[in-house]
Structures are given as C-alpha cells and as structure tokens.
Design a protein around this motif. Sequence first.
Motif, PDB file in Angstrom:
ATOM      1  N   ARG A 151       0.830  -1.207   0.000  1.00  0.00           N
ATOM      2  CA  ARG A 151       0.000   0.000   0.000  1.00  0.00           C
ATOM      3  C   ARG A 151       0.867   1.260   0.000  1.00  0.00           C
ATOM      4  O   ARG A 151       0.589   2.215  -0.728  1.00  0.00           O
ATOM      5  CB  ARG A 151      -0.934  -0.007   1.211  1.00  0.00           C
ATOM      6  N   LYS A 152       1.911   1.239   0.800  1.00  0.00           N
ATOM      7  CA  LYS A 152       2.803   2.399   0.864  1.00  0.00           C
ATOM      8  C   LYS A 152       3.484   2.638  -0.483  1.00  0.00           C
ATOM      9  O   LYS A 152       3.546   3.778  -0.978  1.00  0.00           O
ATOM     10  CB  LYS A 152       3.862   2.191   1.947  1.00  0.00           C
ATOM     11  N   ASP A 153       3.988   1.558  -1.114  1.00  0.00           N
ATOM     12  CA  ASP A 153       4.674   1.706  -2.395  1.00  0.00           C
ATOM     13  C   ASP A 153       3.730   2.165  -3.494  1.00  0.00           C
ATOM     14  O   ASP A 153       4.111   2.946  -4.378  1.00  0.00           O
ATOM     15  CB  ASP A 153       5.327   0.384  -2.791  1.00  0.00           C
ATOM     16  N   VAL A 154       2.466   1.689  -3.443  1.00  0.00           N
ATOM     17  CA  VAL A 154       1.491   2.110  -4.457  1.00  0.00           C
ATOM     18  C   VAL A 154       1.173   3.597  -4.307  1.00  0.00           C
ATOM     19  O   VAL A 154       1.166   4.350  -5.285  1.00  0.00           O
ATOM     20  CB  VAL A 154       0.207   1.263  -4.357  1.00  0.00           C
ATOM     21  N   VAL A 155       0.924   4.029  -3.086  1.00  0.00           N
ATOM     22  CA  VAL A 155       0.607   5.446  -2.855  1.00  0.00           C
ATOM     23  C   VAL A 155       1.794   6.327  -3.246  1.00  0.00           C
ATOM     24  O   VAL A 155       1.647   7.314  -3.973  1.00  0.00           O
ATOM     25  CB  VAL A 155       0.216   5.681  -1.382  1.00  0.00           C
ATOM     26  N   ASP A 156       2.971   5.972  -2.769  1.00  0.00           N
ATOM     27  CA  ASP A 156       4.160   6.776  -3.075  1.00  0.00           C
ATOM     28  C   ASP A 156       4.472   6.762  -4.567  1.00  0.00           C
ATOM     29  O   ASP A 156       4.782   7.807  -5.165  1.00  0.00           O
ATOM     30  CB  ASP A 156       5.373   6.248  -2.305  1.00  0.00           C
ATOM     31  N   GLY A 157       4.374   5.565  -5.181  1.00  0.00           N
ATOM     32  CA  GLY A 157       4.770   5.435  -6.577  1.00  0.00           C
ATOM     33  C   GLY A 157       3.810   6.061  -7.559  1.00  0.00           C
ATOM     34  O   GLY A 157       4.230   6.669  -8.547  1.00  0.00           O
ATOM     35  N   LEU A 158       2.503   5.940  -7.301  1.00  0.00           N
ATOM     36  CA  LEU A 158       1.519   6.428  -8.261  1.00  0.00           C
ATOM     37  C   LEU A 158       1.127   7.884  -8.023  1.00  0.00           C
ATOM     38  O   LEU A 158       0.397   8.468  -8.828  1.00  0.00           O
ATOM     39  CB  LEU A 158       0.280   5.532  -8.246  1.00  0.00           C
TER      40      LEU A 158
END
Length: 230
Positions: free
Chosen positions: A20-27
């Motif tokens: 979830r953290k990587d998706v929010v940060d990445g997108l």
Amino acid sequence: MPLLEITSFITPEDLEEELRKDVVDGLTGDPKELPPKWFYDNRGSELFEEITRQEEYYPTRRERALLIRHAADIAQAAQSAALLESGAGSGERARILIDSMLATGTLETYQPVDVSVEFLRQSARRMAAEYPELRIAGIAADHDRHLHLITTADRRLTAFLGSTIGNLAPPERGRFLRSLRAIMASGDTLLLGVDLVKEPDRSRPPRPPPAMTRPDRTIRTWTRCGGPAR
C-alpha cells in the motif's frame, strides 16, 4: 535426511502494508513507478523464470556462460564455507557456483534469499534434495528492509546476480550496498552481476516479447494491488 530450514522475515500483514505504501508513493509521484519486487509472488516468480528462457532475454544466457567459465576460479579465490544468494529465484545460477565450491571442499551452507516465500520454499526443497550434503538455510526477506537481520557467517560468498542492481535507483543502490557491507565479515567475498551499457536496440528487440511474459507480470502486480483478476 537433507538439512533444510526456512527463516521468514516477511508476514502477510507486512507485505500488505508495504505494498500500500509503495502504491501510494509510486503512483502519486513523478514519474509514476512501482518497485519491481511486486512482480515476485509465487506465480510472478514462475513467469520470470519463463522470461529468462526466451530468446529475447539474453542477460541470463550470458551470465550463465560467464559463471560456467569462471566458477572454479571464483570458488578457489573465495574459499567460502557459505554461499548467500540475494534474489535467488529457482537457484539455477547458484547450482553452477555450488558445484565448483563443493569441489574445493569448503562449502557447507547455501542461503537463498528471496522475497517470494512460497517460491523460496519450493526451490529450497529442490536444492536440499539435489545437495543432501549441504545445509540449505532459506531466508524470506525483502533486501530493501531485512538484510540487516541476516546474521554474519565465517567465510561467506554473497552473490547478487542477474543485474538486479540495475532495478535500483542510485540512492537505493547505495543503501543496498551499505546493508550488504554491514552483514559481511572480514574474509567474506561479494560477487555482483551487472549488465553493461549498450545501444537501445540491443535491449529493446524489434519484435514484441512472447505472450504470457511482460503483460502477465503487469497483471500480477495489478491484482496484488487489489485490481480484478484477469
């Protein structure tokens, strides 16, 4: 009886929170991106093994040829009692090193490290059956976050192959190499596989990749993010 053990630093809750953290940060960033590690659940790891056998994917063939050519020299120079492979996958590359290291009479332990817990278990079981004289100590870990939890060992060869380091941005690369250094002791050896800079046409062949490779891996990441399965 084969000597096999698996240590996992990864829990389902841990994976979900990090995804979830990587998706929010990445997108929400620019450019938009997701870490390649999210390709590698069990099915994604199997798909990557299929990709490495495709004609278009030359790095695996070239690296394998280099390992076959130089494995005996590497084993002789390292004189290692343990082999730790980060991003071990199926262990195909490790087998080349293991055979040469066993021939030197020094190798006692193989430590495959992989982010996919189930794929690691499967490949570790196969390795234990193939090499009953070795202690197989699998470690389920994310090299971004868990390397510091791996204990040091006497005379260990640490291998990070497949030019996987090229997936990391320069700051991440620095953190990763510092983490590796922190778990290495005096007398340890690092074997790093790195692809060379080349013309774009060499790394992007004119024809598209075969079916069931890159599109499937993208779908794998999408479904792990909660998108509908296809």
